[in-house]
Design a protein around this motif. Structure first.
Motif, short mmCIF file in Angstrom:
data_model
loop_
_atom_site.label_atom_id
_atom_site.label_comp_id
_atom_site.label_asym_id
_atom_site.label_seq_id
_atom_site.Cartn_x
_atom_site.Cartn_y
_atom_site.Cartn_z
N VAL A 16 5.00 5.27 2.76
CA VAL A 16 4.52 6.66 2.81
C VAL A 16 5.67 7.58 2.42
O VAL A 16 6.53 7.93 3.24
N PRO A 17 5.73 8.00 1.15
CA PRO A 17 6.82 8.88 0.72
C PRO A 17 6.52 10.34 1.01
O PRO A 17 5.37 10.74 1.19
N ASP A 18 7.58 11.14 1.06
CA ASP A 18 7.44 12.59 0.97
C ASP A 18 7.46 12.94 -0.53
O ASP A 18 8.37 12.52 -1.25
N MET A 46 0.86 -1.18 0.00
CA MET A 46 0.00 0.00 0.00
C MET A 46 0.90 1.23 0.00
O MET A 46 1.91 1.27 0.70
N VAL A 47 0.53 2.24 -0.80
CA VAL A 47 1.25 3.50 -0.83
C VAL A 47 0.29 4.62 -0.46
O VAL A 47 -0.84 4.67 -0.96
N ILE A 48 0.71 5.51 0.43
CA ILE A 48 -0.10 6.66 0.86
C ILE A 48 0.63 7.94 0.46
O ILE A 48 1.81 8.12 0.79
N LEU A 49 -0.08 8.84 -0.25
CA LEU A 49 0.49 10.10 -0.71
C LEU A 49 -0.16 11.26 0.03
O LEU A 49 -1.37 11.42 0.01
N GLY A 59 2.04 19.00 3.13
CA GLY A 59 2.08 17.88 4.06
C GLY A 59 3.42 17.17 4.03
O GLY A 59 4.32 17.50 3.25
N ILE A 60 3.56 16.17 4.89
CA ILE A 60 4.75 15.32 4.92
C ILE A 60 4.29 13.92 5.30
O ILE A 60 3.19 13.72 5.82
N SER A 61 5.16 12.95 5.06
CA SER A 61 4.82 11.57 5.39
C SER A 61 4.50 11.40 6.87
O SER A 61 3.67 10.56 7.24
N ASP A 62 5.13 12.20 7.71
CA ASP A 62 4.91 12.10 9.15
C ASP A 62 3.45 12.31 9.54
O ASP A 62 3.00 11.79 10.56
N ASN A 63 2.69 13.06 8.73
CA ASN A 63 1.28 13.29 9.02
C ASN A 63 0.48 11.99 9.04
O ASN A 63 -0.60 11.94 9.62
#
Length: 256
Positions: free
Chosen positions: A42-44, A14-17, A22-26
């Motif tokens: 979860v990339p930046d 699974m990939v979350i954008l 925003g940033i991946s940390d969110n």
């Protein structure tokens, strides 16, 4: 471009954008939860977080970055989820690479071209207006932002992008100059040939106007397998406003 990417859990990919600013940390809390069943990446996005900066910032290069990430980690038949700018990127990618996507989740955004939201330009101007020579701590950045950005919650969201450039100097991680110069690009509509017939979930906030009733016909034409879930008490940042309901909707969709 090789993107910075956080990884959680194991299982099907699974990939979350994330969205603009925003940033991946969110997404760490949600990614950890979903990581109980999935290998979550979860990339930046470029010009955000720990990923490299570039003067080029549009959907074509965001698609290329995501394609490079899927090749780097050998991701196939993946679940792709994106919020706002990340949602548009996810739709753009899916329409060009439908064979790579098992399921698509789009959070509070549609396909249409949107007029530039004056709030986004105001936020960029507010961030660019911070005088870091007068800053000793994040609280000092917050005080400067407060002159233009009255929402504490929104300031807290933006402050996640502040980092120590060296031992004595704070700065913004994101490439504000590139984002500012390319803001019109990220408000463009998603225009891609074809359609995606696989399962799609659109989640919108009941207090947001980013995904409107008049957008649904176009979405159904491009994504005939789509279903819509509205979370009444949430705004544009649905996953932050109502994380429990958001996760419940996502999990129900994934379990189908």
């Amino acid at each position: 471009m090789k993107l910075f990417c956080r990884q959680f859990g194991s299982g099907p990919p699974m990939v979350i954008l994330h969205g603009l600013f925003g940033i991946s940390d969110n997404w760490v809390s949600i990614a950890r939860t979903l990581g109980e069943q999935y290998a979550v990446y979860v990339p930046d996005l470029r010009n955000h977080g720990h990923s490299p900066h570039s003067p080029v910032f549009d959907f074509a290069v965001l698609e290329d970055d995501l394609l490079e990430l899927t090749e780097e980690y050998s991701l196939e038949n993946l679940v792709l989820m994106g919020h706002s700018l990340g949602g548009k990127t996810a739709m753009y990618f899916t329409l060009h690479h439908p064979q790579s996507i098992k399921k698509l989740i789009v959070v509070d955004i549609g396909l249409r071209k949107a007029p530039v939201n004056t709030e986004h330009q105001m936020l960029i101007d507010a961030m660019r207006g911070v005088d870091f020579t007068r800053v000793l701590a994040r609280s000092d950045v917050d005080r400067q932002l407060a002159a233009r950005v009255h929402s504490l919650r929104l300031r807290q969201f933006l402050l996640k992008n502040v980092y120590w450039r060296d031992d004595k100097t704070l700065d913004w991680r994101m490439d504000l100059q590139s984002i500012n110069e390319n803001l019109l690009n990220v408000f463009e509509g998603v225009e891609a040939p074809g359609f995606y017939t696989g399962p799609v979930l659109f989640i919108r906030g009941g207090r947001s106007d980013y995904l409107r009733e008049e957008d649904l016909e176009e979405l159904n034409n491009k994504f005939p397998g789509a279903v819509l879930k509205t979370i009444p008490e949430a705004g544009h940042w649905v996953h932050a406003d109502a994380p429990g309901e958001f996760l419940e909707a996502v999990r129900a969709f994934l379990d189908q």
